[in-house]
Design a protein around this motif. Structure first.
Motif, PDB file in Angstrom:
ATOM      1  N   LYS A  43      34.993  42.020  37.840  1.00  0.00           N
ATOM      2  CA  LYS A  43      33.836  41.126  37.922  1.00  0.00           C
ATOM      3  C   LYS A  43      33.930  40.141  39.088  1.00  0.00           C
ATOM      4  O   LYS A  43      32.957  39.449  39.391  1.00  0.00           O
ATOM      5  CB  LYS A  43      33.684  40.360  36.606  1.00  0.00           C
ATOM      6  CG  LYS A  43      33.289  41.243  35.431  1.00  0.00           C
ATOM      7  CD  LYS A  43      33.215  40.440  34.139  1.00  0.00           C
ATOM      8  CE  LYS A  43      32.852  41.324  32.963  1.00  0.00           C
ATOM      9  NZ  LYS A  43      32.824  40.566  31.682  1.00  0.00           N
ATOM     10  N   ALA A  44      35.104  40.065  39.716  1.00  0.00           N
ATOM     11  CA  ALA A  44      35.278  39.112  40.822  1.00  0.00           C
ATOM     12  C   ALA A  44      34.423  39.535  42.013  1.00  0.00           C
ATOM     13  O   ALA A  44      34.516  40.658  42.506  1.00  0.00           O
ATOM     14  CB  ALA A  44      36.744  39.041  41.227  1.00  0.00           C
ATOM     15  N   GLN A  45      33.583  38.622  42.479  1.00  0.00           N
ATOM     16  CA  GLN A  45      32.671  38.947  43.579  1.00  0.00           C
ATOM     17  C   GLN A  45      33.420  39.114  44.893  1.00  0.00           C
ATOM     18  O   GLN A  45      33.145  40.038  45.661  1.00  0.00           O
ATOM     19  CB  GLN A  45      31.616  37.850  43.717  1.00  0.00           C
ATOM     20  CG  GLN A  45      30.563  38.148  44.779  1.00  0.00           C
ATOM     21  CD  GLN A  45      29.454  37.110  44.791  1.00  0.00           C
ATOM     22  OE1 GLN A  45      29.443  36.184  43.997  1.00  0.00           O
ATOM     23  NE2 GLN A  45      28.516  37.256  45.695  1.00  0.00           N
ATOM     24  N   GLY A  58      36.324  42.497  43.625  1.00  0.00           N
ATOM     25  CA  GLY A  58      37.152  42.882  42.491  1.00  0.00           C
ATOM     26  C   GLY A  58      37.003  44.356  42.163  1.00  0.00           C
ATOM     27  O   GLY A  58      37.975  45.031  41.810  1.00  0.00           O
ATOM     28  N   GLU A  59      35.790  44.872  42.311  1.00  0.00           N
ATOM     29  CA  GLU A  59      35.524  46.290  42.045  1.00  0.00           C
ATOM     30  C   GLU A  59      36.314  47.173  43.007  1.00  0.00           C
ATOM     31  O   GLU A  59      36.922  48.177  42.602  1.00  0.00           O
ATOM     32  CB  GLU A  59      34.026  46.564  42.190  1.00  0.00           C
ATOM     33  CG  GLU A  59      33.581  47.927  41.697  1.00  0.00           C
ATOM     34  CD  GLU A  59      33.585  48.051  40.181  1.00  0.00           C
ATOM     35  OE1 GLU A  59      34.019  49.116  39.696  1.00  0.00           O
ATOM     36  OE2 GLU A  59      33.182  47.099  39.497  1.00  0.00           O
ATOM     37  N   ALA A  60      36.317  46.787  44.275  1.00  0.00           N
ATOM     38  CA  ALA A  60      37.027  47.578  45.285  1.00  0.00           C
ATOM     39  C   ALA A  60      38.541  47.503  45.088  1.00  0.00           C
ATOM     40  O   ALA A  60      39.244  48.508  45.232  1.00  0.00           O
ATOM     41  CB  ALA A  60      36.660  47.081  46.689  1.00  0.00           C
TER      42      ALA A  60
END
Length: 288
Positions: A43-45, A58-60
């Motif tokens: 969820k971290a932008q 965060g997704e990457a």
């Protein structure tokens, strides 16, 4: 299942780092946690302080860690550990599935549990209060139980209990719509404590009291002190030295569970340190 060298609980940056280092050092491991890795991290932008990955999302970062695990053939066992027992020369890990795993050492990397125990919960644990429906459902045959669920995932545990218990009351600690069989009573109440009255257990709520034979408190994770009996803690954190060793020989802790700051890079570094300590201690024990 055969005993592994190192069991790692948690699939955030700390647990992943510990797993990678342990495998590089030729140790047989068991990595326990979510195959989706850390939901919090995804969820971290934007993460700006991870070396070599400037302004990574965060997704990457999660995807890169998942690819790293896959490239090394490291599998994740999706099983919730509810108790870890120090057995002298090894650790026994009790899972919600009913499986008992064994490991020569354990690395705790499960993060910090935000929810505090209800008053009376820890005192009655094992005496009418349980964290595992799968484990203790047979003891509740023909009895009345209350299930306090902290996420929709726990609804299946309540449904499972309904197969053996005479009555199940479900208290959801979330706002989503509950999907349960009609035989299960849903009580939208706010628990304030758990007490004992002879053979009965009482759940005190802001709306009144509920009486039953057993209470199941089902959270995504339990506090470190409850998870590992005898473990020294400081509030929600585990006490560790600079090598991530706890007061229990063979047990290590890293990441958020080992204290602030709650940073991904700090967690990954501590995971590496915990694994190196575990490997060193195992090799020393082997040579002695």
């Amino acid at each position: 299942m055969d005993r592994v060298d190192i069991a790692i609980i948690g699939t955030g940056p700390a647990g992943i780092s510990a797993a990678i280092t342990s495998v590089i050092r030729n140790k047989k491991i068991l990595l326990l946690g979510s195959a989706d890795l850390s939901a919090k991290m995804r969820k971290a932008q934007e993460i700006r302080n991870y070396p070599g990955l400037p302004a990574v999302s965060g997704e990457a970062l999660s995807a890169a860690m998942q690819e790293h695990l896959s490239s090394m053939g490291i599998e994740i066992t999706e099983d919730k550990i509810i108790s870890v027992y120090a057995m002298g020369s090894y650790f026994a890990l009790q899972a919600a599935s009913g499986i008992m795993y064994e490991a020569s050492s354990v690395i705790l990397a499960a993060g910090v549990t935000a929810a505090k125990p209800f008053p009376g919960e820890e005192e009655l644990l094992g005496r009418g209060v349980s964290y595992c429906a799968t484990c203790d459902a047979p003891l509740c045959r023909g009895k009345e139980v209350i299930v306090i669920g902290f996420s929709p995932d726990e609804e299946k545990e309540a449904a499972f209990l309904a197969e053996t218990a005479s009555a199940v009351t479900y208290i959801p600690m979330y706002r989503q719509e509950v999907q349960l069989p009609e035989t299960i009573r849903v009580e939208r109440a706010r628990p304030a404590g758990i007490a004992s009255d002879g053979q009965k257990r009482i759940v005190r709520t802001q709306e009144g009291t509920l009486t039953c034979d057993a209470v199941f408190v089902l959270r995504e994770s339990v506090s470190a002190g409850t998870l590992v009996p005898g473990l020294e803690t400081d509030g929600p954190h585990v006490k560790v030295d600079l090598q991530m060793r706890t007061n229990l020989p063979g047990c290590y802790a890293c990441g958020d569970i080992a204290g602030k700051p709650y940073q991904y890079i700090k967690a990954a570094g501590q995971g590496n340190t915990a694994a190196l300590s575990a490997v060193s201690d195992l090799d020393e024990k082997k040579d002695s």
